[in-house]
Scaffold this motif. Structure first.
Motif, PDB file in Angstrom:
ATOM      1  N   GLU A 162       0.831  -1.204   0.000  1.00 15.64           N
ATOM      2  CA  GLU A 162       0.000   0.000   0.000  1.00 15.64           C
ATOM      3  C   GLU A 162       0.869   1.259   0.000  1.00 15.64           C
ATOM      4  O   GLU A 162       1.906   1.308   0.652  1.00 15.64           O
ATOM      5  N   CYS A 163       0.440   2.262  -0.752  1.00 14.95           N
ATOM      6  CA  CYS A 163       1.201   3.507  -0.808  1.00 14.95           C
ATOM      7  C   CYS A 163       1.043   4.266   0.514  1.00 14.95           C
ATOM      8  O   CYS A 163      -0.065   4.551   0.943  1.00 14.95           O
ATOM      9  N   PRO A 164       2.158   4.622   1.160  1.00 16.64           N
ATOM     10  CA  PRO A 164       2.061   5.345   2.441  1.00 16.64           C
ATOM     11  C   PRO A 164       1.618   6.795   2.264  1.00 16.64           C
ATOM     12  O   PRO A 164       1.251   7.455   3.237  1.00 16.64           O
ATOM     13  N   HIS A 165       1.663   7.286   1.019  1.00 15.74           N
ATOM     14  CA  HIS A 165       1.289   8.684   0.790  1.00 15.74           C
ATOM     15  C   HIS A 165      -0.207   8.833   0.514  1.00 15.74           C
ATOM     16  O   HIS A 165      -0.846   9.746   1.028  1.00 15.74           O
ATOM     17  N   CYS A 166      -0.775   7.933  -0.325  1.00 19.53           N
ATOM     18  CA  CYS A 166      -2.194   8.095  -0.691  1.00 19.53           C
ATOM     19  C   CYS A 166      -3.009   6.834  -0.430  1.00 19.53           C
ATOM     20  O   CYS A 166      -4.196   6.781  -0.776  1.00 19.53           O
ATOM     21  N   GLN A 167      -2.401   5.810   0.182  1.00 17.98           N
ATOM     22  CA  GLN A 167      -3.085   4.558   0.536  1.00 17.98           C
ATOM     23  C   GLN A 167      -3.597   3.771  -0.675  1.00 17.98           C
ATOM     24  O   GLN A 167      -4.408   2.869  -0.535  1.00 17.98           O
ATOM     25  N   SER A 168      -3.153   4.151  -1.877  1.00 20.96           N
ATOM     26  CA  SER A 168      -3.559   3.398  -3.062  1.00 20.96           C
ATOM     27  C   SER A 168      -2.917   2.016  -3.040  1.00 20.96           C
ATOM     28  O   SER A 168      -1.828   1.821  -2.507  1.00 20.96           O
ATOM     29  N   GLN A 169      -3.633   1.039  -3.615  1.00 20.38           N
ATOM     30  CA  GLN A 169      -3.065  -0.310  -3.716  1.00 20.38           C
ATOM     31  C   GLN A 169      -2.339  -0.486  -5.049  1.00 20.38           C
ATOM     32  O   GLN A 169      -1.684  -1.499  -5.269  1.00 20.38           O
ATOM     33  N   LEU A 171       6.849   2.234  -6.737  1.00 20.45           N
ATOM     34  CA  LEU A 171       6.307   3.440  -7.372  1.00 20.45           C
ATOM     35  C   LEU A 171       4.788   3.332  -7.285  1.00 20.45           C
ATOM     36  O   LEU A 171       4.218   2.279  -7.588  1.00 20.45           O
ATOM     37  N   CYS A 172       4.150   4.419  -6.865  1.00 22.19           N
ATOM     38  CA  CYS A 172       2.691   4.416  -6.742  1.00 22.19           C
ATOM     39  C   CYS A 172       2.084   4.955  -8.031  1.00 22.19           C
ATOM     40  O   CYS A 172       2.413   6.048  -8.479  1.00 22.19           O
ATOM     41  N   LYS A 173       1.159   4.172  -8.620  1.00 23.13           N
ATOM     42  CA  LYS A 173       0.486   4.603  -9.842  1.00 23.13           C
ATOM     43  C   LYS A 173      -0.610   5.619  -9.523  1.00 23.13           C
ATOM     44  O   LYS A 173      -1.098   6.315 -10.408  1.00 23.13           O
ATOM     45  N   GLY A 174      -0.996   5.667  -8.290  1.00 20.25           N
ATOM     46  CA  GLY A 174      -2.055   6.594  -7.876  1.00 20.25           C
ATOM     47  C   GLY A 174      -1.550   8.020  -7.771  1.00 20.25           C
ATOM     48  O   GLY A 174      -2.119   8.938  -8.347  1.00 20.25           O
ATOM     49  N   CYS A 175      -0.443   8.222  -7.040  1.00 17.78           N
ATOM     50  CA  CYS A 175       0.038   9.584  -6.811  1.00 17.78           C
ATOM     51  C   CYS A 175       1.421   9.817  -7.410  1.00 17.78           C
ATOM     52  O   CYS A 175       1.983  10.897  -7.260  1.00 17.78           O
ATOM     53  N   ASN A 176       1.967   8.788  -8.049  1.00 19.03           N
ATOM     54  CA  ASN A 176       3.256   8.918  -8.736  1.00 19.03           C
ATOM     55  C   ASN A 176       4.450   9.108  -7.806  1.00 19.03           C
ATOM     56  O   ASN A 176       5.532   9.491  -8.242  1.00 19.03           O
TER      57      ASN A 176
HETATM   58 ZN   LIG Z   1       0.318   6.960  -3.702  1.00 16.30          ZN
END
Ligand SMILES: [Zn+2]
Length: 331
Positions: free
Chosen positions: A2-9, A29-34
């Motif tokens: 899980e992304c620690p910045h935006c909680q995206s999976q 790398l988070c695809k949600g918030c980059n």
């Molecule tokens: Zn994120």
């Protein structure tokens, strides 16, 4: 992950980086918030290249009472590094400071401890005070707040201790010292009774919350000790025996604190010369006490966090450093 910045999976693996000992740490790398992060993001070990085994050893030495410079010399690291690691762990203390379990029964003991900090000032001017709150039975160390001995210091610590304990059903709140220290608690923990709840004979409408009793222990100049209950209790709250109020486990805790926390032992203390240094050292001490080190008086291999039923096993120093809180530990 899980992304620690935006909680995206929606995160993907994004290469690795290595600690000095060659240990690989996975990047993502988070695809949600980059944004990029690693498996260490949000833990005290984030952005450190020193092997966690070395940082862990340093924190063990510190929590057994070694000074910052001595620890640095043994590990061949600078004392500045040791201070930084300690700071990183202290900064994550919130993740290791959950509230008491709901519906329990706790005895809170509050006290002040004095240490010499910086120049040789009289105690009244020194910043070397720590207000501590512990839970008597589990020995769980709720709060240690360092600073000037004033109302603000005690008010802050009182607030933390109340936030910690208020989900409990029964709370015995026993502190040393002055009446003014209970004022803060009265504001947070008093209730107003309806006329239907209490008979006129009781004589009080504003009382402590149900289940809470508050007493202070006063030491006279002759050394006599007496107990004083503060403010009226709720009509349905049973009041403890005076001997219960006097029983003091904080004193044992304080001697352990002096033994294990070098900041409290030194006459000339280079690194506890400011409140921040003292706060940092005592916070690390508190976390280790609650989660890592089994307490002899609690039974075999039992930590205070286990005794108060916050967690089911001791936590290792490595886990304290490389996870973002006990709720992230799976087994
Ligand atoms: Zn994120």
């Amino acid at each position: 992950m899980e992304c620690p910045h935006c909680q995206s999976q929606k995160t993907i693996k994004n290469g690795k980086h290595h600690h000095q000992d060659g240990k690989a740490v996975q990047n993502y790398l988070c695809k949600g918030c980059n944004k990029r992060f690693s498996e260490r993001t949000g833990t005290p070990m984030s952005r450190l290249r020193t092997p966690e085994s070395v940082v862990s050893l340093a924190m063990k030495m510190r929590s057994e009472g070694m000074g910052i410079r001595a620890s640095g010399r043994v590990l061949e690291k600078s004392h500045v590094s040791i201070m930084r690691w300690e700071q990183k762990l202290a900064e994550h203390s919130q993740q290791w400071s959950p509230s008491a379990p709901t519906g329990g029964d706790v005895t809170i003991e509050g006290e002040e401890v004095y240490t010499r900090v910086g120049e040789n000032l009289p105690p009244s001017e020194s910043k070397g005070w720590t207000v501590t709150f512990i839970e008597r039975k589990s020995r769980y160390w709720i709060e240690a707040k360092a600073g000037f001995k004033n109302t603000k210091l005690f008010a802050k610590a009182t607030k933390t201790a109340w936030q910690w304990s208020k989900a409990s059903q029964y709370i015995r709140w026993f502190t040393d010292g002055e009446r003014r220290y209970a004022q803060q608690l009265w504001q947070m923990a008093s209730v107003r009774l309806k006329s239907t709840e209490v008979s006129r004979e009781y004589g009080h409408r504003k009382v402590w919350r149900h289940g809470l009793e508050v007493a202070i222990k006063i030491k006279s100049s002759q050394g006599n000790r007496r107990v004083e209950w503060l403010k009226p209790e709720h009509p349905y709250t049973a009041i403890s025996d005076k001997s219960d109020v006097h029983a003091n486990h904080n004193e044992a805790n304080n001697s352990a604190l002096r033994r294990r926390c070098s900041a409290y032992r030194r006459r000339q203390n280079l690194y506890a010369k400011n409140t921040e240094g003292l706060q940092r050292a005592v916070t690390v001490q508190r976390l280790v006490h609650n989660w890592v080190r089994p307490h002899v008086g609690l039974g075999k291999n039992k930590t205070p966090a286990m005794a108060i039923r916050l967690f089911h096993r001791p936590v290792s120093m490595l886990e304290l450093l490389s996870s973002s809180g006990f709720h992230c530990l799976t087994n």
